[in-house]
Design an enzyme around this catalytic site. Structure first.
Site, PDB file in Angstrom:
ATOM      1  N   THR A 151      58.789 132.182  78.838  1.00 14.30           N
ATOM      2  CA  THR A 151      59.446 132.501  80.058  1.00 14.30           C
ATOM      3  C   THR A 151      58.913 134.091  80.722  1.00 14.30           C
ATOM      4  OG1 THR A 151      61.319 133.024  78.617  1.00 14.30           O
ATOM      5  CG2 THR A 151      61.306 130.776  79.604  1.00 14.30           C
ATOM      6  N   ASP A 152      58.875 134.511  79.675  1.00 11.50           N
ATOM      7  CA  ASP A 152      58.660 136.382  80.207  1.00 11.50           C
ATOM      8  C   ASP A 152      57.832 136.402  81.383  1.00 11.50           C
ATOM      9  OD1 ASP A 152      60.044 136.599  77.807  1.00 11.50           O
ATOM     10  OD2 ASP A 152      58.511 137.530  76.567  1.00 11.50           O
ATOM     11  N   TYR A 181      61.592 133.770  65.792  1.00 15.78           N
ATOM     12  CA  TYR A 181      60.682 132.448  66.030  1.00 15.78           C
ATOM     13  C   TYR A 181      59.232 133.104  66.235  1.00 15.78           C
ATOM     14  CZ  TYR A 181      61.230 132.979  71.020  1.00 15.78           C
ATOM     15  OH  TYR A 181      61.221 133.365  72.290  1.00 15.78           O
ATOM     16  N   THR A 239      57.958 129.944  74.205  1.00 16.63           N
ATOM     17  CA  THR A 239      58.887 129.625  73.264  1.00 16.63           C
ATOM     18  C   THR A 239      59.309 128.133  73.172  1.00 16.63           C
ATOM     19  OG1 THR A 239      60.206 131.616  73.723  1.00 16.63           O
ATOM     20  CG2 THR A 239      61.570 129.853  72.931  1.00 16.63           C
ATOM     21  N   GLU A 289      63.159 154.926 104.666  1.00 21.85           N
ATOM     22  CA  GLU A 289      63.389 156.317 104.122  1.00 21.85           C
ATOM     23  C   GLU A 289      62.015 156.930 104.077  1.00 21.85           C
ATOM     24  OE1 GLU A 289      66.542 157.061 101.334  1.00 21.85           O
ATOM     25  OE2 GLU A 289      66.716 155.307 101.057  1.00 21.85           O
ATOM     26  N   LYS A 330      63.175 135.908  86.067  1.00 24.61           N
ATOM     27  CA  LYS A 330      64.042 135.856  84.940  1.00 24.61           C
ATOM     28  C   LYS A 330      65.280 136.898  85.042  1.00 24.61           C
ATOM     29  CE  LYS A 330      63.686 135.662  80.095  1.00 24.61           C
ATOM     30  NZ  LYS A 330      62.785 135.633  78.755  1.00 24.61           N
TER      31      LYS A 330
HETATM   32  N1  ASP Z   1      58.401 135.813  74.615  1.00 23.54           N
HETATM   33  C1  ASP Z   1      58.231 134.237  74.957  1.00 23.54           C
HETATM   34  C2  ASP Z   1      57.111 133.991  76.031  1.00 23.54           C
HETATM   35  O1  ASP Z   1      57.338 134.601  77.202  1.00 23.54           O
HETATM   36  C3  ASP Z   1      59.755 133.998  75.727  1.00 23.54           C
HETATM   37  C4  ASP Z   1      59.877 132.529  76.026  1.00 23.54           C
HETATM   38  O2  ASP Z   1      59.105 131.972  76.264  1.00 23.54           O
HETATM   39  O3  ASP Z   1      61.210 132.513  76.208  1.00 23.54           O
HETATM   40  O4  ASP Z   1      56.289 133.258  75.526  1.00 23.54           O
END
Ligand code: ASP
Length: 363
Positions: free
Chosen positions: A126-127, A60, A47, A320, A199
């Site tokens: 971020t994923d 986007y 992103t 467990e 995340k």
């Molecule tokens: N889908 C995006 C990615 O991981 C989300 C992000 O970058 O925040 O590339």
């Protein structure tokens, strides 16, 4: 350098437009003959390089802008480091894969040995950022900072968070205090250790947290402060660092829930998984059906690691479930994605579950 998309960054505000008319010092692809630290930015997409069809729209496309555009959009970059950009990939990190990981790790290892480079930044979606960060934490050999950074808002958004995040990440990569701490993640003024970070929110800017042990530090307008050092083995102290294999072992994750049957476990074995990570309920638990399936897989030589879908806390041996009898490994506080990363590395060395448990206790 792979070909970057032809489009250039359509800036949403006069603020960023001013940044584009930056003096020569910020020119990309050129090492600068100064006493400033040299930082190499390896771009993979996400992103932070994402573009909306129109500013203000929710939708986007990740990985739309080149590394050069990202660097040009950061005012003041030349004051903290001489930066060089390289495009490793340009993808949404939901598509991150072993081939890109290995390419990235090889380049990071070359840069570790390059006497002209002080630090490395990796721009990333971020994923799956936490998985890539932990992978690099295990396989990069060297003490130079390696800092992953992304953004929650695309580059064309109102108040895009990418430029400040990249500024802060570059300053951490340029900082002597960051040496020897393993791979770091910088997001929204926080610094996290690769092993600890996750995340925690699908959309919030304040999404990255280190739930069990807390942040590695904070970075405010390019000034980093560090807290406690990491405890587990990483980078220079990692046995997995070099040489890198051409291919990583197949490890699949099976998710547990109420009323779950063993079909996915059996499918994973039939698909040729060398390892299975259980994303278990609670303390790495699952239905009797899943546990039976995993025990059968373990008897066939598939290495089974129990982790938890909960998001924090540890999965200990023999609480467990009788791991000794079932032949399972307890994944401690690694979330399932990271347990998968470590199991892949462990399987490059051995299939012995006692030794693999030792790896999970040390990394
Ligand atoms: N889908 C995006 C990615 O991981 C989300 C992000 O970058 O925040 O590339």
């Amino acid at each position: 350098m792979t070909a970057a998309p032809a489009r250039s960054l359509a800036l949403p505000s006069a603020f960023l437009a001013a940044a584009l008319s930056f003096p020569a010092a910020a020119q990309v692809g050129q090492k600068l003959a100064t006493d400033r630290p040299n930082v190499t930015i390896l771009a993979t997409g996400g992103t932070i390089a994402g573009a909306q069809p129109k500013p203000g729209e929710v939708g986007y496309k990740a990985g739309s802008f080149s590394v050069e555009s990202l660097i040009r959009a950061v005012p003041g970059m030349e004051k903290i480091a001489a930066v060089t950009g390289e495009q490793i990939a340009n993808i949404g990190s939901q598509d991150m894969n072993d081939a890109v990981w290995l390419k990235l790790a090889r380049r990071a290892n070359e840069l570790q040995k390059d006497p002209n480079v002080n630090g490395i930044v990796v721009t990333h979606g971020t994923d799956t950022m936490e998985e890539t960060a932990y992978f690099l934490d295990l396989v990069v050999k060297g003490d130079k900072p390696v800092v992953l950074v992304g953004s929650m808002r695309p580059a064309t958004a109102i108040s895009a968070d990418g430029p400040m995040n990249l500024y802060n990440a570059t300053s951490v990569a340029a900082s002597l205090a960051a040496w020897g701490r393993g791979v770091l993640v910088v997001m929204n003024d926080d610094i996290h250790y690769a092993r600890e970070v996750t995340k925690s929110n699908t959309t919030s800017l304040q999404t990255f947290v280190s739930p069990d042990r807390g942040r590695a530090g904070a970075v405010l307008f390019g000034k980093p402060t560090f807290y406690a050092k990491p405890i587990e083995r990483h980078t220079s102290g990692s046995t997995f660092a070099v040489p890198l294999p051409d291919k990583l072992p197949a490890v699949l994750v099976v998710y547990s829930h109420a009323n779950a049957g063993r079909e996915l476990v059996d499918a994973a074995v039939a698909a040729g998984a060398q390892g299975i990570v259980l994303a278990g309920v609670g303390d790495g638990n699952a239905t009797a059906a899943i546990i039976d399936g995993l025990a059968a897989a373990a008897r066939k030589g598939v290495v089974v690691v129990r982790s938890s879908r909960v998001g924090s806390g540890t999965v200990a041996r023999n609480v467990e479930l009788d791991d000794d009898k079932l032949g399972f490994v307890a994944g401690r506080d690694l979330e399932p994605g990271k347990a998968r990363v470590l199991l892949q590395q462990a399987l490059t060395k051995t299939r012995d579950v006692v030794q693999i448990q030792k790896y999970f206790d040390e990394y």
